[in-house]
Design an enzyme around this catalytic site. Sequence first.
Site, PDB file in Angstrom:
ATOM      1  N   HIS A   1      -2.972  -5.380   1.545  1.00  0.00           N
ATOM      2  CA  HIS A   1      -2.463  -5.356   3.026  1.00  0.00           C
ATOM      3  C   HIS A   1      -2.580  -7.163   3.272  1.00  0.00           C
ATOM      4  O   HIS A   1      -3.188  -7.188   4.142  1.00  0.00           O
ATOM      5  CB  HIS A   1      -2.942  -4.683   4.058  1.00  0.00           C
ATOM      6  CG  HIS A   1      -2.791  -3.435   4.059  1.00  0.00           C
ATOM      7  ND1 HIS A   1      -1.750  -2.587   4.528  1.00  0.00           N
ATOM      8  CD2 HIS A   1      -3.746  -2.365   3.445  1.00  0.00           C
ATOM      9  CE1 HIS A   1      -2.072  -1.310   4.302  1.00  0.00           C
ATOM     10  NE2 HIS A   1      -3.335  -1.221   3.633  1.00  0.00           N
TER      11      HIS A   1
ATOM     12  N   GLU B   1      -0.146  -8.441   5.362  1.00  0.00           N
ATOM     13  CA  GLU B   1      -0.003  -8.295   6.793  1.00  0.00           C
ATOM     14  C   GLU B   1      -1.165  -8.451   7.693  1.00  0.00           C
ATOM     15  O   GLU B   1      -0.929  -8.548   8.813  1.00  0.00           O
ATOM     16  CB  GLU B   1       1.175  -7.199   6.916  1.00  0.00           C
ATOM     17  CG  GLU B   1       0.345  -5.805   7.016  1.00  0.00           C
ATOM     18  CD  GLU B   1       0.567  -5.201   5.577  1.00  0.00           C
ATOM     19  OE1 GLU B   1       0.553  -5.764   4.610  1.00  0.00           O
ATOM     20  OE2 GLU B   1       0.093  -4.086   5.952  1.00  0.00           O
TER      21      GLU B   1
ATOM     22  N   CYS C   1       0.849  -1.162   0.104  1.00  0.00           N
ATOM     23  CA  CYS C   1       0.095   0.092  -0.024  1.00  0.00           C
ATOM     24  C   CYS C   1       1.105   1.287  -0.097  1.00  0.00           C
ATOM     25  O   CYS C   1       1.555   1.508  -0.993  1.00  0.00           O
ATOM     26  CB  CYS C   1      -1.061  -0.040   1.275  1.00  0.00           C
ATOM     27  SG  CYS C   1      -2.587   1.027   0.763  1.00  0.00           S
TER      28      CYS C   1
HETATM   29  N1  GLN Z   1      -3.524   6.244   1.080  1.00  0.00           N
HETATM   30  C1  GLN Z   1      -2.326   6.015   1.804  1.00  0.00           C
HETATM   31  C2  GLN Z   1      -1.096   6.869   0.826  1.00  0.00           C
HETATM   32  O1  GLN Z   1      -1.236   7.739   0.153  1.00  0.00           O
HETATM   33  C3  GLN Z   1      -1.978   4.521   1.509  1.00  0.00           C
HETATM   34  C4  GLN Z   1      -2.802   3.769   2.302  1.00  0.00           C
HETATM   35  C5  GLN Z   1      -2.337   2.452   3.154  1.00  0.00           C
HETATM   36  O2  GLN Z   1      -1.389   2.308   3.306  1.00  0.00           O
HETATM   37  N2  GLN Z   1      -3.364   1.901   3.562  1.00  0.00           N
HETATM   38  O3  GLN Z   1      -0.132   6.575   1.460  1.00  0.00           O
END
Ligand code: GLN
Length: 214
Positions: free
Chosen positions: A194, A196, A95
């Site tokens: 994710h 994790e 992410c």
């Molecule tokens: N929207 C977040 C960002 O821009 C990422 C979201 C996440 O890691 N769950 O970093």
Amino acid sequence: MNASPVAAPAADLAPTGPTIGVLALQGDVREHVAALAHCGAQPVLVRRESELAEVDALILPGGESTAISKLLEVFELLEPLRARLRDGMPAFGSCAGMILLASEVLDTRPDAQHLSGIDMTVRRNAFGRQVDSFEVDLEFTGLDDGPMRAVFIRAPWVERVGDGVEVLATVPDGPFAGRIVAVRQGNVLATSFHPEVTGDLRVHRMFVDLVRDA
Ligand code: GLN
């Protein structure tokens, strides 16, 4: 989220595997540490250049990419991290970690930094406001035993991949069908979602195996 010292894993989980750092500036550090420990790797927290120098590989957690970017500058980790990636250190970003590993980022702050670990263009918060979070079962190339539950939280998607970047997973159906959400270039792996947080350790196992082979 502040990371705490890494607890010694139970005897049956005693690490025999590689030393894998988790970038511990912001985000869901503990979840990655736990997943790595369960996969037999030796997780360590990385906040300084000296700690980065000790690890065989690095995980960049989910969180907020612009905050992590700022902290990479504050902690003087940006250039050392770029240098290790250039030298071939294996890395895995989930992410926000995926965003940081991109070579180009859309819809981010103008001052946000990225690491160019993978030749790809990533759009931040791509799934939009109405669907901040969702879950889907998807096929993940290289993982046996059926589809993987993928949890997306204000997730990015990959809008362009360069030559040499393998697409490992796309959204299977619905309005976002076909969107790229997992990629690999050499020893660098990234997921929009994710792994994790679900207890499904297959992506972490894949990463630990890749680090062992590197
Ligand atoms: N929207 C977040 C960002 O821009 C990422 C979201 C996440 O890691 N769950 O970093």
